[in-house]
Design a protein around this motif. Sequence first.
Motif, PDB file in Angstrom:
ATOM      1  N   GLU A  21       0.468  -1.688  -2.376  1.00  0.00           N
ATOM      2  CA  GLU A  21       1.712  -2.195  -1.791  1.00  0.00           C
ATOM      3  C   GLU A  21       2.318  -3.354  -2.582  1.00  0.00           C
ATOM      4  O   GLU A  21       3.538  -3.504  -2.643  1.00  0.00           O
ATOM      5  N   VAL A  22       1.464  -4.192  -3.197  1.00  0.00           N
ATOM      6  CA  VAL A  22       2.002  -5.330  -3.962  1.00  0.00           C
ATOM      7  C   VAL A  22       2.846  -4.812  -5.130  1.00  0.00           C
ATOM      8  O   VAL A  22       3.987  -5.267  -5.352  1.00  0.00           O
ATOM      9  N   ASP A  23       2.314  -3.833  -5.849  1.00  0.00           N
ATOM     10  CA  ASP A  23       3.094  -3.249  -6.957  1.00  0.00           C
ATOM     11  C   ASP A  23       4.349  -2.561  -6.421  1.00  0.00           C
ATOM     12  O   ASP A  23       5.406  -2.610  -7.032  1.00  0.00           O
TER      13      ASP A  23
ATOM     14  N   GLY B 110      -8.053  -0.959  13.154  1.00  0.00           N
ATOM     15  CA  GLY B 110      -7.532   0.314  12.662  1.00  0.00           C
ATOM     16  C   GLY B 110      -6.361   0.127  11.711  1.00  0.00           C
ATOM     17  O   GLY B 110      -5.629   1.077  11.425  1.00  0.00           O
ATOM     18  N   GLU B 111      -6.182  -1.096  11.206  1.00  0.00           N
ATOM     19  CA  GLU B 111      -5.106  -1.366  10.247  1.00  0.00           C
ATOM     20  C   GLU B 111      -5.315  -0.548   8.973  1.00  0.00           C
ATOM     21  O   GLU B 111      -6.410  -0.578   8.393  1.00  0.00           O
ATOM     22  N   PRO B 112      -4.301   0.197   8.537  1.00  0.00           N
ATOM     23  CA  PRO B 112      -4.472   0.996   7.314  1.00  0.00           C
ATOM     24  C   PRO B 112      -4.581   0.119   6.066  1.00  0.00           C
ATOM     25  O   PRO B 112      -4.106  -1.017   6.061  1.00  0.00           O
ATOM     26  N   ASP B 113      -5.195   0.699   5.015  1.00  0.00           N
ATOM     27  CA  ASP B 113      -5.381  -0.030   3.760  1.00  0.00           C
ATOM     28  C   ASP B 113      -4.025  -0.332   3.108  1.00  0.00           C
ATOM     29  O   ASP B 113      -3.096   0.471   3.190  1.00  0.00           O
ATOM     30  N   LEU B 114      -3.950  -1.477   2.457  1.00  0.00           N
ATOM     31  CA  LEU B 114      -2.682  -1.860   1.802  1.00  0.00           C
ATOM     32  C   LEU B 114      -2.384  -1.024   0.563  1.00  0.00           C
ATOM     33  O   LEU B 114      -1.228  -0.859   0.181  1.00  0.00           O
TER      34      LEU B 114
ATOM     35  N   LEU C 289      -5.022  -5.130  16.327  1.00  0.00           N
ATOM     36  CA  LEU C 289      -4.839  -4.806  14.910  1.00  0.00           C
ATOM     37  C   LEU C 289      -6.015  -4.033  14.318  1.00  0.00           C
ATOM     38  O   LEU C 289      -6.023  -3.731  13.131  1.00  0.00           O
TER      39      LEU C 289
ATOM     40  N   VAL D  93       6.045  -3.418  -3.892  1.00  0.00           N
ATOM     41  CA  VAL D  93       7.029  -4.464  -3.584  1.00  0.00           C
ATOM     42  C   VAL D  93       7.805  -4.841  -4.844  1.00  0.00           C
ATOM     43  O   VAL D  93       9.047  -4.930  -4.822  1.00  0.00           O
ATOM     44  N   PHE D  94       7.112  -5.012  -5.961  1.00  0.00           N
ATOM     45  CA  PHE D  94       7.803  -5.410  -7.187  1.00  0.00           C
ATOM     46  C   PHE D  94       8.674  -4.278  -7.735  1.00  0.00           C
ATOM     47  O   PHE D  94       9.749  -4.529  -8.286  1.00  0.00           O
TER      48      PHE D  94
END
Lengths: 259, 158
Positions: free
Chosen positions: A20-22, A13-17, A11, A24-25
């Motif tokens: 994403e939370v907003d 090199g995981e890209p920044d979130l 995992l 999702v809503f």
Amino acid sequence: MPLTRLLEHVLEGEPDLGDEVDAVFREAERLRRRRTRSLLAAGAAVVAAIAVTGYLLTTTLLPAREKAATPAAVATPAASAVPVPSDIADPVLALLAPAVRDKKMHIYPRPPERGSGWRQYSITDQDDKPRGTVEVAVYRLPEDLCFPVLAKPNKCARTEWAPAGVEYVRYDDDHDLDWQVHQTIARRISDGRTLALMATGERGTDNASTGKPGLTGAQIEKIGTDQRMFDAFGPDEDCVGAAATACPAFRMPVPQPAD
Amino acid sequence: MPGDEDGLRDFVTSRLPHLRRSAFLMCGDWELATELTRATMARVVADTRRGAVADPEVFAYSEMMEACRRRNRRREHVFVAAAGAEGVAAESILLLDALHKLAPRCRAVLVLRHWDGFELDAVGAMLDLDDERVAAYERAGLAALQKLLTESEAALTG
């Protein structure tokens, strides 16, 4: 090395979130709207399907059944170029039909089947033999009415009362085997609309049984005093005046204003 | 949680990264993992708001695994590095490759058990399997993964 530790390296090199939370809503809100639209569309589709089914049933099946009941031996209805209305299209027929069908008989408009303020129908039994006619007419008679007496033309009959302010007199005449009649004249006192309903047996049989009307005197009385029968005609329909010449001839004529 | 918007947002905020990592292990593509996670969490939010979700965590992982399973049916290429990511270690690529040679259900059991740390019964609930089946998938998955990794390492060194 345990699998969990190995997976941790995978995992890297995981890209920044990001937001994403907003996201999702926002997606949840879109999903809710999509579901609402789908629900409404499904509801509309169901309503449309019911309406189409109902339309097809009433415009196709019911008239077809009426037509199928028309006997080949009775020339006049078959010869009519006027479309035969269903019970739904003809509220008068809708009131008459159940009583006729209860006796396993058929009723259908009889040409010339209708005019302003009047209708006429033929009845056949289950063997397609003619069982006479039913005629009905309405009159606008706001003034008091002298209900005629069968045996005494110059007398006024004592009236009976039906619910909702309908006074009426019933006339039954089976003395003439060749023209047996059940008739009721009823008047709604609230607006003076007067109605004559008559069932006659098939003429020319010279037989008490085969010449008997398709509806009994009690049935004619019941239907003729039904408020729905008064309302089954348009508000401007009237058998008084110019239209009177086309109206059916009743065994006991309804007194006209000029009489 | 229905009607508790703050609780719902807290849940999404806390679970989203974990869920996305699990999705990546399942599908091998960060972009696809992000897309699937967003769609899954959106369903969790929408269905929780209308009171249709008993356990949001079980619901979220269950939906995610099903979404990955559907997507994987159409995928041949499995590992896609994130845009702008630095070089990925060869061991990681081998592990991902081995993981993706497993059957989707077997892979899901390994990810849920060994990455997310769920108990047997929770994994069973998420994948609609009884505990015995979960244990069987886990045993078989670990053995297959071990064999695949050994073969890959041998190929690299050889």
